[in-house]
Structures are given as structure tokens and as C-alpha cells.
Design a protein around this motif. Structure first.
Motif, PDB file in Angstrom:
ATOM      1  N   ILE A  53       0.843  -1.198   0.000  1.00 25.12           N
ATOM      2  CA  ILE A  53       0.000   0.000   0.000  1.00 25.12           C
ATOM      3  C   ILE A  53       0.878   1.248   0.000  1.00 25.12           C
ATOM      4  O   ILE A  53       1.966   1.248   0.566  1.00 25.12           O
ATOM      5  CB  ILE A  53      -0.928  -0.012   1.232  1.00 25.12           C
ATOM      6  CG1 ILE A  53      -1.886  -1.209   1.173  1.00 25.12           C
ATOM      7  CG2 ILE A  53      -1.706   1.290   1.359  1.00 25.12           C
ATOM      8  CD1 ILE A  53      -2.862  -1.210   0.017  1.00 25.12           C
ATOM      9  N   TYR A 128       5.710   8.764   4.509  1.00 31.59           N
ATOM     10  CA  TYR A 128       4.420   8.203   4.123  1.00 31.59           C
ATOM     11  C   TYR A 128       3.749   9.258   3.257  1.00 31.59           C
ATOM     12  O   TYR A 128       3.143  10.207   3.764  1.00 31.59           O
ATOM     13  CB  TYR A 128       3.565   7.885   5.345  1.00 31.59           C
ATOM     14  CG  TYR A 128       3.997   6.647   6.086  1.00 31.59           C
ATOM     15  CD1 TYR A 128       3.705   5.383   5.579  1.00 31.59           C
ATOM     16  CD2 TYR A 128       4.694   6.720   7.288  1.00 31.59           C
ATOM     17  CE1 TYR A 128       4.107   4.237   6.247  1.00 31.59           C
ATOM     18  CE2 TYR A 128       5.101   5.581   7.962  1.00 31.59           C
ATOM     19  CZ  TYR A 128       4.806   4.345   7.435  1.00 31.59           C
ATOM     20  OH  TYR A 128       5.191   3.211   8.102  1.00 31.59           O
ATOM     21  N   THR A 131      -0.508   9.261   2.414  1.00 37.22           N
ATOM     22  CA  THR A 131      -1.360   9.795   3.466  1.00 37.22           C
ATOM     23  C   THR A 131      -1.049  11.263   3.774  1.00 37.22           C
ATOM     24  O   THR A 131      -1.622  11.820   4.698  1.00 37.22           O
ATOM     25  CB  THR A 131      -1.223   8.965   4.756  1.00 37.22           C
ATOM     26  OG1 THR A 131       0.159   8.744   5.002  1.00 37.22           O
ATOM     27  CG2 THR A 131      -1.942   7.635   4.628  1.00 37.22           C
ATOM     28  N   GLN A 134       3.725  11.775   6.587  1.00 34.25           N
ATOM     29  CA  GLN A 134       4.063  11.476   7.979  1.00 34.25           C
ATOM     30  C   GLN A 134       5.399  10.715   8.032  1.00 34.25           C
ATOM     31  O   GLN A 134       5.794  10.065   7.066  1.00 34.25           O
ATOM     32  CB  GLN A 134       2.958  10.635   8.632  1.00 34.25           C
ATOM     33  CG  GLN A 134       1.591  11.312   8.679  1.00 34.25           C
ATOM     34  CD  GLN A 134       0.829  11.183   7.374  1.00 34.25           C
ATOM     35  OE1 GLN A 134       1.177  10.391   6.522  1.00 34.25           O
ATOM     36  NE2 GLN A 134      -0.220  11.978   7.225  1.00 34.25           N
ATOM     37  N   ALA A 135       6.080  10.787   9.183  1.00 33.66           N
ATOM     38  CA  ALA A 135       7.413  10.191   9.322  1.00 33.66           C
ATOM     39  C   ALA A 135       7.386   8.699   9.011  1.00 33.66           C
ATOM     40  O   ALA A 135       6.523   7.975   9.488  1.00 33.66           O
ATOM     41  CB  ALA A 135       7.943  10.426  10.734  1.00 33.66           C
ATOM     42  N   LEU A 146       4.648  15.838   9.140  1.00 29.57           N
ATOM     43  CA  LEU A 146       3.360  16.172   9.748  1.00 29.57           C
ATOM     44  C   LEU A 146       3.143  15.490  11.100  1.00 29.57           C
ATOM     45  O   LEU A 146       2.388  15.978  11.927  1.00 29.57           O
ATOM     46  CB  LEU A 146       2.209  15.823   8.792  1.00 29.57           C
ATOM     47  CG  LEU A 146       2.140  16.648   7.500  1.00 29.57           C
ATOM     48  CD1 LEU A 146       0.918  16.270   6.684  1.00 29.57           C
ATOM     49  CD2 LEU A 146       2.122  18.147   7.797  1.00 29.57           C
TER      50      LEU A 146
END
Lengths: 248, 390
Positions: A53, A128, A131, A134-135, A146
Motif C-alpha cells: 500500500i 508516508y 497519506t 508522515q514520518a 506532519l
């Protein structure tokens, strides 16, 4: 007979353009994987692509090959299942760092140990991205994302040592170093055992622009300036790309 | 009271923030991300004194809050869809260990095929996990529900985890004028968490230890009994909230124009708003119609639902989930409400809006038209006939 179209025969051209943002490096990696397939003349009816994903995970659907889009992190065990059921197939996992080194890292650890004869290409963008930014497990220490607005308190993982320990094939390359990337992917496809190619690639929209990069090209030029090629090394330093020596 | 025009996710994050959680752990997944990103911001800029832990999967996020809660910390996590399914093993653990964790389940369809849009299949799949499940109709309720959730969960007679379910995108990503809860108000409503039992070297305890056939069944018996007790606590907390804030969105259920209705639609979540509009429209034309919102799905408030609907001739249950091989999940539970009662209304079940398919006013009109005419098997409404016939 489909030789005439070269690497393009491995792509569903009617589905292009890809859903990736302008400036994304994923398309470069996708193309280079297909060029490596072409160089080895992998049969279309004998090659299968599995992805997890995330942004990189969207790759599987663009190959003009049988493909499976698995649950998050599960691309490697699904690929192993395919390989164990039909050893004649060339089985290639194409996914991202969050998927392969984060939520699916456990599977990576054990596929190395089992030496399953499959190839993994990891689009390593340090975030990431799908999405929103993000870390990820390879976001550098102190980097703002974020979910780490104060700077990442954690340290990035480096899996080269796992491959070293189990005589797997590990290479690190970048979206800038096209010839090197193609060499690494081609070698990894030929390797008899578990192989992994980490391709450093840029996400400008959900990562780079927040770090001060003006555009995607600046990130690409950063790879050019940062990385020195060190093939068949004992160990790769953080500013090196290359192939890890393996005795098997 | 003043309102702020704010995204649903941010309103929820701000409410969770004023609940003073001590440990938050989460893994990013669309459409949950804005909630946890904002919480990480509150922690980073010092507004919220809390450990925020980025982890490698939802399984780990649930495990981190399990561990933290067992030490007596107030904890929170949020997820959706596939992440929720990955958490399920730990969700059962959390309920079994009687840890009062609060989580947001942003409702989203489950794979395969992968789909990031809203339905309620994810949380309904965990209906038997021992978590209290509350469903929010709008962003004001979603925001308020989190404050109520901590109070319900940490009640010493309950000590069960509470899941606040809110529709992905439809609520999380839409902006509404919201009455935000201030720190002072939250502190007045919710006392600090003081668990009766927790991990401490002074009084060693084991959580989740192996239990054989001699004792396991009783753990389930106690959770089931507590679920029945929680029916009252959920109502009481909603009433307390009403007293302090002047807002009431229902206790276990909420009703709209049900008292004299002959047809009542039953549903959960944001679809209630759409139905209310249609109820008003049809009422103006003289049709006696109402809507019942199931706010607490677990525990399932059988008695309240029966009391509200015992006079009704026709019920149409509309839901965004399906028990494959059985039909509508909520529809079958609503049917069970009337088992053994003197008078059973006609109950039809309708499955719609799966994977984010639009639920329009016309969709609900179709339901009403169908429901008035026949007693039908459960039906899918809004199917794309071209895809089916292909």
C-alpha cells in the motif's frame, strides 16, 4: 514478437499517466524496472509483480503483467507464496519504504532468512506520502514531518546489514543515477536468492517542499551531489550508493 | 457560546487534547491522518503534555496504548479500515484487560478491492470485541462524544474501552461551525484518571495472564454484564453533558419525529442528517415519518429502541455495511428487538453507500418507496446496473 516495443511492453500504456504528483520520482523507477525487465527479456507470461500500500504500491496495476495489490506491508509474504507455488515465475515486489521497512518489516526479516528467490524494489522516499507526509522508518533524525512537527525524535533504519548477515543481495541506488539503478535492478533479478534494491527517490509534494526544496529537480540534484557510487563494498556509508558484496 | 468554523478531524483532535491524554500512539492512514497530525502538533508546541509515539503499524499503535493504559495513563489512538482490522487482535486484548482506552474509528470501507471511501464495515466487524461503540451523526457530536467517551470508559463500574465511530471524509474532512470544548470545561466534566488497578512495582499485578477453562468464561460473563451496566452510564453521561454544555445529541438513541410516525427509518452516523431533511420534506406533504438514530451500537439498547418504536407499523433500516451471507447487520439486530413482543412491525433492511457510493436524497426516497410497498428481503439500493449486467 513484442520485442519491438522494448521496455514499454511491460507497461499498460493506456492507463498512463500515473496518479503520481508532478515531480514525483516514482515514474523514473517504474520505467527503469521495465528497462531492466527488457534487458533480461523477462517473459510477460512468466513475470508477476506484487505491491503493498502507498504511492509506490500503485505501481503494480501499471505493469502489463499479472499483479497483486496486497494489504499494507504484506507484499513480501504474498510474493513468497506465489514463488513457492510456482518456482518458474519471476516474482518481483514493488513497494515503498513505509510498506516494506515499517508495517511489513517483520516479513522482510524472515524472507531474508528463508532466502526466497524473489526480488524487491523499494521506492525509498523517506515519507508516508500517500497519506500526506508522515514520518516513515527511514525519515532522517530531526526531520520535520506532519507527525514530527518538532523534528523526528527517532533514527532511520538501515537494512543493509541484514542482507550482509544472510548473504542476500542488497543495493542502494537513486532516481538520479539511472544507469546505476538499472544495473542494480538487473543484477538483483539475476540473483539466485532474496534480493532488495533500495531506490532513493523524491517526493516533492508531501516531503521535499516542506524541507525547503523549491522543486523536484533540486531533490534530484541533491542525490547527484550527495551520493558516491561504491559497488561491491563491504558496507555502504550514508552518502554512498552501491551494491553490497555477497558470498552466495 | 461561540462557534469556530473548523474541520471535523481538527475539532475531534482539540477535544481529545483537552481530555489530557498522557500517551497517544498512531500510524497514518487515510482518512484518519488529520486527527493524529493535529494531536502531534499540540504535543510539539507544548499545548498538550503527552507522549506522542509514531509506530510502524496499527498493531503496534494499539499495543503501545495497551501498555501505557495498563500503567494507569490516559491513552488515545485513532485509525480506520485496514488499520482497524490490523488492530483487532489487540482490541480484544484491551477489552479483556478492562483498559479504558478511547479510540476514534474513522469509518471507511475495507479491502479488497482497496477503497478509501466511507462505509461502516470496519467498526461493525469488531462489534463482538468488548468495546463500547458510539456512532456520531455530525461533527459537533463527534467532537463532544470523545469527552463523554473518556468519562464512560473510566467509570469504575465500567472500565471498558470506548470507540467513537465517525464517517470518513463525510465528517472528518468537512468544515462545520463547532462549539469547541475549553480546557476549563473539560476539566470540570472529566476528572483525572485514577485507576483502581495498574502496573506498579509496589503492588505487582499481571494483565492478560493465561486462564484455562476454569476461569476464561467468567471474563466474558463480566464484560457482558458490564455492557448492560454501561447502558445506564452512557445515558447518564449524555445527561451530565447536556447539563453542563446545553447540548444533547441523544443518549443510547435519539429520535426525530418518531412519536406519531407510522414509518421510521433507523440508521447510524452521518446519514441521519440526510434522512432528517427528507423527513421534513415528507412531513410537509402529510406523510407520518420519522428517524431513529442508534447512537450506542454496543451495548445495543434493545429496550430503548423497542420503547421508541413499539407503536410504529413500518421500519426501514438503512445501513452502510453488510454481513456477507446474512444481510444487513443493523437490520437483523433491529428485527431481534421485536422478538417475543406482542406486536411486530414490518421491518425492511436496505444496504447502501458501500465504498463511498453517494447516498442522495433520491436514494432515501427509493428506500421509502420500496418500504411502503412491500415486506422485502434485504436489498442493495443504488447499484450500478451497467456493472451488474456486464
Amino acid at each position: 514478437m513484442d520485442k519491438e516495443s522494448g521496455f514499454k511492453r511491460y507497461l499498460k500504456l493506456d492507463l498512463l499517466p500515473t496518479p503520481w504528483c508532478p515531480g514525483c520520482g516514482n515514474g523514473i523507477v517504474l520505467k527503469t524496472i521495465c528497462q531492466a525487465f527488457d534487458e533480461l527479456d523477462l517473459p510477460k507470461d512468466g513475470t508477476v509483480v506484487i505491491s503493498g500500500i502507498g504511492c509506490a504500491g500503485r505501481s503494480a496495476g501499471f505493469f502489463n503483467l499479472d499483479s497483486v495489490h496486497t494489504a499494507h506491508g504484506r507484499a513480501i509474504p504474498v510474493a513468497e507464496g506465489i514463488k513457492y507455488a510456482n518456482d518458474a515465475l519471476h516474482v518481483v515486489v514493488v513497494s515503498g519504504d513505509g510498506d516494506l521497512l515499517g508495517i511489513g518489516a517483520n516479513h522482510l526479516l524472515h524472507a531474508i532468512r528463508r532466502k526466497t528467490n524473489i526480488t524487491v524494489v523499494c521506492y525509498a522516499n523517506e515519507i508516508y506520502a500517500m497519506t500526506g507526509g508522515q514520518a516513515s522508518p527511514i525519515t532522517p533524525h530531526n526531520t520535520k514531518t506532519l507527525t514530527t512537527p518538532d523534528g523526528n525524535p527517532d533514527y532511520p533504519t538501515d537494512v543493509q546489514f541484514l542482507f550482509k548477515h544472510h548473504n542476500g543481495y542488497f543495493a542502494r541506488t537513486s532516481a538520479y543515477h539511472l544507469n546505476h539503478m538499472k544495473k542494480c535492478i538487473t543484477e538483483s533479478l539475476e540473483f539466485n536468492g532474496f534480493s532488495f534494491v533500495e531506490v532513493r527517490t523524491m517526493c516533492i509534494v508531501n516531503y521535499g517542499r516542506r524541507l525547503g526544496y523549491k522543486n523536484s529537480n533540486e531533490m534530484l540534484m541533491h542525490y547527484k551531489e550527495l551520493y558516491k557510487i561504491n559497488d561491491y563494498a563491504e558496507e555502504l556509508a550514508q552518502d554512498e550508493i552501491g551494491i553490497i558484496k555477497s558470498s552466495s | 457560546m461561540s462557534t469556530t468554523f473548523i474541520e471535523g478531524s481538527i475539532a475531534v483532535a482539540k477535544t481529545v487534547g483537552v481530555c489530557r491524554p498522557q500517551v497517544i500512539s498512531a500510524y497514518p492512514i487515510t482518512p484518519q491522518t488529520h486527527i493524529v497530525e493535529h494531536l502531534s502538533e499540540l504535543v510539539a508546541n507544548g499545548e498538550l503534555k503527552c507522549e506522542y509515539v509514531n509506530v510502524e503499524s496499527e498493531h503496534s499503535a494499539a499495543s503501545v496504548v495497551l501498555g501505557a493504559s495498563a500503567t494507569g495513563a490516559r491513552t488515545y489512538t485513532a485509525t480506520t479500515s485496514q488499520g482497524f482490522l490490523l488492530m483487532i487482535e489487540v482490541l480484544f486484548n484491551i477489552a479483556g484487560m478492562r483498559l479504558p482506552i478511547v479510540m476514534t474509528c474513522v469509518n471507511r470501507a475495507v479491502s479488497a478491492p482497496i477503497n478509501i471511501w466511507n462505509d461502516q464495515q470496519d467498526s461493525l466487524t469488531a462489534r463482538d470485541s468488548g468495546w463500547i461503540q458510539l456512532y456520531a451523526e455530525d461533527n459537533q457530536e463527534a467532537s463532544d462524544m470523545h469527552l463523554q467517551a473518556f468519562k464512560i470508559a473510566e467509570n469504575k463500574d465500567i472500565m471498558l474501552p470506548v470507540m467513537v465511530c465517525m464517517d470518513g471524509f463525510i465528517l472528518t474532512h468537512s468544515f462545520d461551525p463547532i462549539e469547541l470544548i475549553t480546557q476549563e470545561q473539560a476539566d470540570k466534566f472529566l476528572s483525572p484518571f485514577t485507576p483502581q488497578y495498574y502496573l506498579t512495582p509496589k503492588n505487582p499485578l499481571s494483565f492478560g495472564t493465561m486462564v484455562g477453562p476454569d476461569g476464561y468464561m467468567e471474563t466474558r460473563y463480566f464484560i457482558e454484564k458490564t455492557m448492560q451496566v454501561s447502558l445506564q452510564v452512557i445515558s447518564d453521561v449524555a445527561a451530565d453533558f447536556h447539563n453542563q454544555f446545553g447540548r444533547f445529541q441523544g443518549g443510547l438513541i435519539d429520535t426525530y419525529k418518531v412519536e406519531d410516525a407510522s414509518l421510521v427509518l433507523v440508521a447510524m452516523g452521518s446519514i441521519i442528517g440526510t434522512i432528517k431533511d427528507i423527513v421534513d420534506e415528507l412531513r410537509a406533504k402529510g406523510q407520518k415519518i420519522g428517524v431513529l438514530k442508534v447512537r450506542s451500537y454496543r451495548p445495543f439498547p434493545k429496550d430503548e429502541i423497542y420503547k421508541a418504536l413499539s407503536h410504529v407499523r413500518e421500519i426501514a433500516v438503512v445501513e452502510k455495511a453488510v454481513s456477507l451471507g446474512y444481510g444487513g447487520i443493523l437490520a437483523n439486530e433491529i428485527k431481534s428487538v421485536f422478538y417475543g413482543k406482542p406486536k411486530t412491525p414490518k421491518i425492511n433492511g436496505y444496504i447502501l453507500g458501500l465504498g463511498g457510493r453517494d447516498i442522495t436524497i433520491d436514494t432515501i426516497h427509493q428506500v421509502i418507496k420500496d418500504s411502503v410497498n412491500v415486506l422485502s428481503e434485504e436489498k442493495f439500493i443504488g447499484l450500478n446496473e451497467a456493472l451488474i449486467k456486464r
